[in-house]
Design a protein around this motif. Structure first.
Motif, PDB file in Angstrom:
ATOM      1  N   VAL A  24      -4.074  -6.329  -1.263  1.00  0.00           N
ATOM      2  CA  VAL A  24      -4.074  -4.898  -1.557  1.00  0.00           C
ATOM      3  C   VAL A  24      -2.662  -4.471  -1.935  1.00  0.00           C
ATOM      4  O   VAL A  24      -1.681  -4.988  -1.397  1.00  0.00           O
ATOM      5  CB  VAL A  24      -4.584  -4.063  -0.363  1.00  0.00           C
ATOM      6  CG1 VAL A  24      -6.012  -4.467   0.003  1.00  0.00           C
ATOM      7  CG2 VAL A  24      -3.675  -4.196   0.847  1.00  0.00           C
ATOM      8  N   CYS A  26      -0.249  -0.848  -3.413  1.00  0.00           N
ATOM      9  CA  CYS A  26      -0.170   0.576  -3.737  1.00  0.00           C
ATOM     10  C   CYS A  26       1.231   0.868  -4.266  1.00  0.00           C
ATOM     11  O   CYS A  26       2.223   0.467  -3.644  1.00  0.00           O
ATOM     12  CB  CYS A  26      -0.446   1.432  -2.501  1.00  0.00           C
ATOM     13  SG  CYS A  26      -0.314   3.198  -2.830  1.00  0.00           S
ATOM     14  N   TYR A 211      -8.633   0.535   1.901  1.00  0.00           N
ATOM     15  CA  TYR A 211      -8.597  -0.132   0.613  1.00  0.00           C
ATOM     16  C   TYR A 211      -9.987  -0.710   0.370  1.00  0.00           C
ATOM     17  O   TYR A 211     -10.615  -1.230   1.288  1.00  0.00           O
ATOM     18  CB  TYR A 211      -7.567  -1.263   0.610  1.00  0.00           C
ATOM     19  CG  TYR A 211      -6.124  -0.795   0.610  1.00  0.00           C
ATOM     20  CD1 TYR A 211      -5.526  -0.334  -0.561  1.00  0.00           C
ATOM     21  CD2 TYR A 211      -5.347  -0.848   1.766  1.00  0.00           C
ATOM     22  CE1 TYR A 211      -4.198   0.073  -0.577  1.00  0.00           C
ATOM     23  CE2 TYR A 211      -4.023  -0.438   1.767  1.00  0.00           C
ATOM     24  CZ  TYR A 211      -3.447   0.017   0.585  1.00  0.00           C
ATOM     25  OH  TYR A 211      -2.141   0.432   0.573  1.00  0.00           O
ATOM     26  N   PHE A 220      -7.714   4.837  -3.465  1.00  0.00           N
ATOM     27  CA  PHE A 220      -8.020   4.812  -2.039  1.00  0.00           C
ATOM     28  C   PHE A 220      -9.481   5.223  -1.865  1.00  0.00           C
ATOM     29  O   PHE A 220     -10.051   5.937  -2.698  1.00  0.00           O
ATOM     30  CB  PHE A 220      -7.118   5.776  -1.273  1.00  0.00           C
ATOM     31  CG  PHE A 220      -5.677   5.354  -1.212  1.00  0.00           C
ATOM     32  CD1 PHE A 220      -5.299   4.181  -0.578  1.00  0.00           C
ATOM     33  CD2 PHE A 220      -4.684   6.146  -1.789  1.00  0.00           C
ATOM     34  CE1 PHE A 220      -3.971   3.788  -0.518  1.00  0.00           C
ATOM     35  CE2 PHE A 220      -3.349   5.767  -1.733  1.00  0.00           C
ATOM     36  CZ  PHE A 220      -2.994   4.588  -1.098  1.00  0.00           C
ATOM     37  N   ILE A 249      -6.897   1.433   6.703  1.00  0.00           N
ATOM     38  CA  ILE A 249      -5.525   1.931   6.648  1.00  0.00           C
ATOM     39  C   ILE A 249      -5.273   2.873   7.819  1.00  0.00           C
ATOM     40  O   ILE A 249      -4.418   2.617   8.665  1.00  0.00           O
ATOM     41  CB  ILE A 249      -5.250   2.678   5.320  1.00  0.00           C
ATOM     42  CG1 ILE A 249      -5.538   1.782   4.120  1.00  0.00           C
ATOM     43  CG2 ILE A 249      -3.801   3.164   5.286  1.00  0.00           C
ATOM     44  CD1 ILE A 249      -5.477   2.517   2.783  1.00  0.00           C
ATOM     45  N   VAL A 275      -3.445   1.980  -7.189  1.00  0.00           N
ATOM     46  CA  VAL A 275      -3.954   1.214  -6.061  1.00  0.00           C
ATOM     47  C   VAL A 275      -4.747   0.033  -6.592  1.00  0.00           C
ATOM     48  O   VAL A 275      -5.499   0.168  -7.569  1.00  0.00           O
ATOM     49  CB  VAL A 275      -4.867   2.084  -5.178  1.00  0.00           C
ATOM     50  CG1 VAL A 275      -5.473   1.260  -4.044  1.00  0.00           C
ATOM     51  CG2 VAL A 275      -4.098   3.271  -4.617  1.00  0.00           C
ATOM     52  N   ALA A 277      -7.113  -3.476  -5.027  1.00  0.00           N
ATOM     53  CA  ALA A 277      -7.682  -4.165  -3.869  1.00  0.00           C
ATOM     54  C   ALA A 277      -8.627  -5.234  -4.382  1.00  0.00           C
ATOM     55  O   ALA A 277      -9.565  -4.929  -5.128  1.00  0.00           O
ATOM     56  CB  ALA A 277      -8.424  -3.187  -2.963  1.00  0.00           C
TER      57      ALA A 277
END
Length: 295
Positions: A24, A26, A211, A220, A249, A275, A277
């Protein structure tokens, strides 16, 4: 990833099976017009699944001191950063290993089925989940069903069929009541409505920011957890991603407790957010009726 790339890694444990691993990331960019204190919730919740992770922060390309880490509920972590004026970049990356060896989170129920303090907190109304306002609706729609799991599963199915998922259809101040009135929302609204109806039916429920591998468009994601049969079960009324692939998270009463960034002092404006994932191997297929525990 943007920003500087120091060699420091916070955590490393031996890797388990490559199957069902997670990666993951960000990346955030802010314009800081006045020196600002910012709280971030980007890091995955602390667990034995973390193989390696890093967090890089910089202003105008110059690395800043590592943010202060605070421990949150249910393994969550909050990072506090003091940012000077300029362009702030925040980059996070984590690699996670196979979760099968872990035990789901749960608490023993006291004698006489009394609620624990944790369960009591997640049974009360909260800012975005005014469960005391919808008791009549909840009882009328679901009260004839057996308590517990049948009611929660019916709530999820009801939301999935009654509420349209429409990107950009809700505002940051919208509550579950707004979602009921408009009949549309995004993942945050679906989770708030599920929590609200569950609490109105006397089922403790809580919000989880995650994620979500497989989410399209990637961002998200938000789901909710309900206390059933002595443990927290994960539900996602959007049915957009396999729940077994999710990575926790932050956890709280509602989205107010799980914001990915909160400017506490000063002036800072979010310019960009990216983001990602992914899972190694094939993305699992979700069975909406299966028990899933969020790690």
């Amino acid at each position: 990833m943007t920003g500087p790339q120091p060699a420091e890694q916070w955590a490393r444990i031996p890797a388990a099976s490559a199957d069902a691993g997670r990666v993951v990331t960000c990346d955030l960019t802010f314009g800081v017009d006045k020196p600002a204190d910012i709280a971030f919730q980007l890091a995955v919740a602390r667990s034995g699944r973390i193989h390696a992770e890093r967090l890089d922060v910089a202003t105008n390309g110059t690395p800043l001191a590592r943010p202060v880490e605070l421990s949150g509920p249910h393994g969550g972590r909050l990072h506090l950063l003091r940012a000077p004026r300029g362009i702030l970049t925040v980059s996070y990356r984590a690699e996670l290993v196979h979760p099968e060896t872990e035990q789901p989170e749960g608490r023993a129920v006291p004698a006489g089925d009394l609620l624990t303090m944790e369960q009591l907190i997640f049974l009360r109304p909260s800012r975005y989940c005014p469960s005391d306002h919808v008791v009549g609706l909840a009882v009328a729609e679901f009260g004839a069903l057996p308590p517990g799991r049948p009611r929660v599963e019916a709530v999820v199915d009801w939301i999935y069929h009654r509420v349209a998922y429409v990107v950009g259809s809700s505002a940051v101040h919208d509550s579950a009541e707004d979602t009921l009135l408009t009949g549309q929302g995004v993942c945050r609204d679906f989770a708030h409505l599920g929590i609200t109806l569950c609490r109105a039916l006397e089922v403790p429920a809580r919000f989880a920011a995650v994620y979500a591998p497989g989410l399209d468009p990637m961002d998200f994601h938000a789901v909710f957890e309900a206390w059933i049969d002595g443990g927290w079960r994960t539900y996602d009324a959007t049915r957009k991603v396999p729940r077994s692939s999710l990575v926790r998270i932050a956890t709280g009463r509602d989205a107010a407790d799980a914001a990915f960034a909160d400017v506490l002092r000063g002036i800072a404006t979010l310019h960009s957010l990216e983001v990602t994932a992914t899972v190694t191997g094939n993305l699992p297929v979700d069975d909406p009726t299966a028990d899933v525990h969020l790690y």
